[in-house]
Write a protein that holds these residues in place. Structure first.
Motif, PDB file in Angstrom:
ATOM      1  N   ASP A   1       1.787   7.557  -3.013  1.00 32.05           N
ATOM      2  CA  ASP A   1       1.718   8.985  -2.694  1.00 32.05           C
ATOM      3  C   ASP A   1       0.301   9.505  -2.495  1.00 32.05           C
ATOM      4  OD1 ASP A   1       4.461   8.947  -2.967  1.00 32.05           O
ATOM      5  OD2 ASP A   1       4.435   9.629  -5.047  1.00 32.05           O
ATOM      6  N   SER A   2      -0.685   8.873  -3.140  1.00 33.22           N
ATOM      7  CA  SER A   2      -2.034   9.434  -3.116  1.00 33.22           C
ATOM      8  C   SER A   2      -3.086   8.540  -2.467  1.00 33.22           C
ATOM      9  CB  SER A   2      -2.486   9.756  -4.561  1.00 33.22           C
ATOM     10  OG  SER A   2      -1.593  10.676  -5.175  1.00 33.22           O
ATOM     11  N   VAL A   3      -2.948   7.231  -2.579  1.00 36.29           N
ATOM     12  CA  VAL A   3      -3.987   6.319  -2.079  1.00 36.29           C
ATOM     13  C   VAL A   3      -3.637   5.794  -0.689  1.00 36.29           C
ATOM     14  CG1 VAL A   3      -5.263   4.200  -2.506  1.00 36.29           C
ATOM     15  CG2 VAL A   3      -4.625   5.664  -4.429  1.00 36.29           C
ATOM     16  N   LEU A   4      -2.510   5.107  -0.578  1.00 33.28           N
ATOM     17  CA  LEU A   4      -2.118   4.526   0.703  1.00 33.28           C
ATOM     18  C   LEU A   4      -1.491   5.569   1.625  1.00 33.28           C
ATOM     19  CD1 LEU A   4      -0.604   1.183  -0.659  1.00 33.28           C
ATOM     20  CD2 LEU A   4      -2.832   1.511   0.436  1.00 33.28           C
ATOM     21  N   GLY A   5      -0.703   6.445   1.066  1.00 33.06           N
ATOM     22  CA  GLY A   5      -0.149   7.565   1.827  1.00 33.06           C
ATOM     23  C   GLY A   5       1.091   7.225   2.620  1.00 33.06           C
ATOM     24  N   ARG A   6       2.058   8.119   2.607  1.00 32.24           N
ATOM     25  CA  ARG A   6       3.270   7.983   3.402  1.00 32.24           C
ATOM     26  C   ARG A   6       3.009   8.391   4.842  1.00 32.24           C
ATOM     27  NH1 ARG A   6       8.251   8.154   0.363  1.00 32.24           N
ATOM     28  NH2 ARG A   6       7.960   8.565  -1.857  1.00 32.24           N
ATOM     29  N   SER A   7       3.949   8.033   5.712  1.00 29.52           N
ATOM     30  CA  SER A   7       3.880   8.487   7.092  1.00 29.52           C
ATOM     31  C   SER A   7       4.353   9.939   7.171  1.00 29.52           C
ATOM     32  CB  SER A   7       4.766   7.607   7.989  1.00 29.52           C
ATOM     33  OG  SER A   7       4.339   6.264   7.931  1.00 29.52           O
TER      34      SER A   7
END
Length: 322
Positions: free
Chosen positions: A113-119
């Motif tokens: 949710d915070s580092v890699l991030g969703r599309s």
């Protein structure tokens, strides 16, 4: 209402989201661990059965292999040691999962949710799920490695008693203190490298598969976010986790269970790579899948119990679905 008062009025999961998720995942993991623990004990006994390095060092000279196969191993434990011994080492196993599952779940959600991030469509690309799952598993297992070491060694106490060897531990606390006194702080992390490697592979199968399958079903089928979707996703994740994690689990178990000198160095294997080479050379490649059936039979219900419990606890406590 002041900001401080407004914050105090919020539900606990909103005030301390990570701590709440840690506690919820730890509770779900404890339930799953107790339900499926006899299969884990059976798997551990199978993984050290017929160990080539032990025979080469003369530790088992003249001894026949005590058990063959999952059912005979489980039946032998009950017959020779008693039904309760199927839960030998359950206490450190629960401790381990409180730490391991709590850390890995919080780490994965933070990475997602915070580092890699969703599309933009809220989907999570597969390669990011792989990176997140492996990273979260490795982090969680590193912190939980001492409890895993105690669990593996306590699971072998019944076998030592049958072989006429003195028992090493009187209980969980004594096991921790004895390992600490003999090997120091580093002794508690004996076997942590294959342990972390295994956890990274298992969570690439478990977290990555569950998250990917669940959101694929939600986005591409009529299924909704309910127990049916959770069950299908958890069954897939248990199978993939068992296939990916069993070889590293065999290496981890053997390194953790090997005898050690006064400096805490292993007497059978120099490293996880050395254990891997000796195992394949002495017993064949398929020896890396010793205990696969109980591993899979445990991971499938473990994954099912854990994910169903975890999702339901989150819903009851007002936390968003995983």
């Amino acid at each position: 209402m002041s900001p401080a008062e407004e914050e105090k009025s919020l539900p606990l999961p909103q005030r301390w989201p990570r701590a709440s998720r840690f506690a919820l995942s730890a509770c779900a993991a404890a339930v799953a661990e107790l339900v499926t623990f006899p299969l884990d004990l059976t798997k551990t006994r199978l993984q050290v059965q017929g160990e080539a390095a032990v025979h080469r060092n003369g530790a088992a000279a003249g001894q026949a292999v005590a058990y063959r196969g999952m059912l005979r191993t489980a039946a032998g434990i009950v017959q020779e040691e008693g039904l309760r011994k199927l839960w030998q080492g359950a206490t450190p196993a629960v401790y381990r999962h409180i730490v391991y599952s709590g850390v890995r779940m919080v780490a994965y959600e933070h990475l997602r949710d915070s580092v890699l991030g969703r599309s933009e469509d809220e989907s999570f690309p597969f390669w990011k799920a792989v990176v997140g799952g492996m990273s979260a598993g490795a982090i969680g297992q590193f912190f939980a490695s001492p409890t895993d070491l105690v669990k593996v060694q306590m699971q072998m106490e019944g076998k030592r008693k049958l072989e006429g060897k003195p028992l090493r531990f009187r209980g969980v606390h004594h096991a921790f203190m004895k390992i600490l006194s003999e090997g120091g702080i580093r002794g508690l992390w004996a076997g942590w490298v294959p342990n972390v490697q295994r956890a990274a592979l298992v969570n690439m199968g478990d977290l990555t598969t569950y998250d990917s399958v669940k959101h694929f079903l939600l986005l591409n089928t009529p299924l909704v976010d309910n127990s049916v979707t959770h069950s299908i996703s958890s069954c897939c994740s248990g199978l993939v986790a068992a296939v990916l994690g069993t070889p590293a689990d065999v290496v981890k178990t053997r390194i953790m269970n090997q005898p050690r000198d006064k400096q805490g160095r292993g007497l059978l294997y120099k490293s996880s790579v050395d254990c891997l080479i000796q195992t394949v050379h002495g017993e064949g490649f398929m020896s890396l899948y010793k205990g696969f059936i109980p591993t899979w039979m445990r991971m499938a219900p473990w994954s099912l119990v854990f994910w169903l419990t975890y999702e339901q606890i989150r819903r009851i406590c007002g936390v968003s679905s995983f």
